[in-house]
Design an enzyme around this catalytic site. Structure first.
Site, short mmCIF file in Angstrom:
data_model
loop_
_atom_site.label_atom_id
_atom_site.label_comp_id
_atom_site.label_asym_id
_atom_site.label_seq_id
_atom_site.Cartn_x
_atom_site.Cartn_y
_atom_site.Cartn_z
N ASP A 24 37.64 31.24 -6.35
CA ASP A 24 38.13 32.28 -7.40
C ASP A 24 39.65 32.37 -7.28
OD1 ASP A 24 37.85 33.71 -9.42
OD2 ASP A 24 37.69 35.59 -8.60
N GLY A 78 37.87 38.85 -15.94
CA GLY A 78 37.92 40.25 -16.15
C GLY A 78 36.94 40.73 -17.07
P1 13P Z 1 36.34 41.77 -13.22
O1 13P Z 1 37.35 42.73 -12.51
O2 13P Z 1 36.30 42.50 -14.48
O3 13P Z 1 35.05 42.13 -12.54
O4 13P Z 1 36.86 40.53 -13.33
C1 13P Z 1 36.56 39.97 -12.15
C2 13P Z 1 37.04 38.39 -12.30
O5 13P Z 1 37.77 38.04 -13.23
C3 13P Z 1 37.10 37.52 -11.02
O6 13P Z 1 37.74 36.20 -11.08
O1 G3H Z 2 39.51 38.16 -9.92
C1 G3H Z 2 39.72 38.82 -8.84
C2 G3H Z 2 38.70 39.29 -8.34
O2 G3H Z 2 38.06 40.29 -8.66
C3 G3H Z 2 38.85 39.03 -6.60
O3 G3H Z 2 39.38 40.21 -6.36
O4 G3H Z 2 41.03 39.47 -4.76
O5 G3H Z 2 40.30 41.73 -4.68
O6 G3H Z 2 38.92 39.71 -3.88
P1 G3H Z 2 40.12 40.37 -4.88
ZN ZN Z 3 39.60 36.55 -12.42
#
Ligand code: 13P
Ligand code: G3H
Ligand code: ZN
Length: 321
Positions: free
Chosen positions: A93, A224
């Site tokens: 991610d 998000g």
């Molecule tokens: P949220 O913070 O809304 O759960 O989004 C997570 C996200 O986009 C991880 O890449």
């Molecule tokens: O989009 C981001 C995710 O919520 C990951 O969050 O970088 O704190 O692990 P993090």
């Molecule tokens: Zn994200």
């Protein structure tokens, strides 16, 4: 080099195609620890939902990349033993450099995101293209991003959001050869996505529709996308927490997105809230307890229930494995 296929994982290509055609979205749940992974796998095998196990750069550092790989293998085995044998993707991610994407590909990830949304349009194309060329040699799928989401995640952060410009998407997809595209239509990361005084949050479905017209059937990703479930915010605040004015994306808007070309919906914050709510409640109600299983157990159970609910009622991914 560890190839994801040897770990029993799949890339996102086939599951995205089915999701776009079927009018549902694949859940992408972030995880950092064993209880989160157990909950995700238990709920997704029970609901027979394909799943994307999502690991951020921070999660990778927190959990250790070797351990993560074995955890993903464990998830595949758990899924087989359950009899459901669901498709499982291990996805990076918000990768922010070519190097981190390469490392993940070499360590068993079946999908990576290269987030060049903070770069200029030209630099974003160049970086994304380079990652795609490398990833495709190993049949690893790549998610790119156009437009900027507000919020902070590791090194990729922004105070304000910039909606995706529909006029750029066709050119971006053509020049980079990405497999899916994250867009910005009003969501943001974390627990404070909208201001209560602004009324009911509205995503920009007009932008999404314009994007779909320009790249019909192309897999779109929504980041998000947590609803910031009010019940969890209330429990956290009741038992000593302080989450004032936390607000997320209403579920009906996520359902509407899932029925469109949006085929991957990212959820991290809701999982964090579910666990934190139950941990706070449990520690408050049993102050003499010091056995982590007695507060992590209920937290994991709540996460199982939340995940089931998302798959069944929000993403529509249940029964699609
Ligand atoms: P949220 O913070 O809304 O759960 O989004 C997570 C996200 O986009 C991880 O890449
Ligand atoms: O989009 C981001 C995710 O919520 C990951 O969050 O970088 O704190 O692990 P993090
Ligand atoms: Zn994200």
């Amino acid at each position: 080099m560890v190839n994801y296929k040897d770990l029993g994982l799949v890339n996102s290509r086939e599951i995205f195609k089915k999701a776009v055609n079927g009018g549902y979205a694949i859940p992408a749940y972030n995880f950092n620890n064993m209880e989160q992974l157990q909950a995700i796998i238990i709920a997704c095998t029970e609901t027979r939902s394909p799943v994307i196990l999502q690991v951020s750069k921070g999660a990778r550092q927190y959990a250790n990349e070797t351990l993560l790989r074995y955890m993903a293998m464990g998830a595949v085995e758990m899924s087989k033993e359950s009899g459901a044998d669901i498709p499982i993707v291990l996805h990076l991610d918000h990768g922010d450099t070519f190097e981190i994407c390469k490392e993940c590909i070499e360590n068993g990830f079946s999908s990576v995101m290269i987030d060049g949304s903070h770069l200029s349009y030209e630099e974003n194309i160049e970086l994304t293209k380079r990652v795609v060329e490398y990833a495709h040699k190993y049949d690893v799928t790549v998610e790119g991003e156009l437009g900027v989401l507000a919020g902070i995640e590791d090194d990729v952060s922004s105070e304000v959001s910039h909606y995706t410009k529909p006029e750029e998407v066709e050119d971006f997809v053509k020049h980079t050869n990405v497999d899916s595209l994250a867009i910005s239509i009003g969501t943001s990361h974390g627990a404070y996505k909208f201001k209560p005084e602004d009324g009911v949050p509205e995503l920009r479905f007009d932008i999404l529709e314009e994007i779909e017209k320009r790249i019909p059937g192309f897999p779109i990703v929504l980041h998000g996308a947590s609803s910031v479930i009010p019940e969890y915010v209330d429990i956290i605040n009741k038992y000593g927490g302080d989450l004032k004015d936390a607000l997320g994306v209403p579920e009906d808007q996520l359902r509407r997105a899932a029925a469109s070309a949006v085929c991957k919906i990212n959820i991290d914050s809701d999982g964090r809230l579910a666990m934190t709510a139950k941990i706070r409640e449990s520690l408050y109600n049993d102050p003499s307890n010091f056995d982590p299983r007695k507060y992590l157990g209920p937290a994991r159970q709540e996460l199982i229930e939340m995940t089931r609910h998302k798959n069944d009622n929000v993403l529509g991914s249940s029964g699609k494995a």
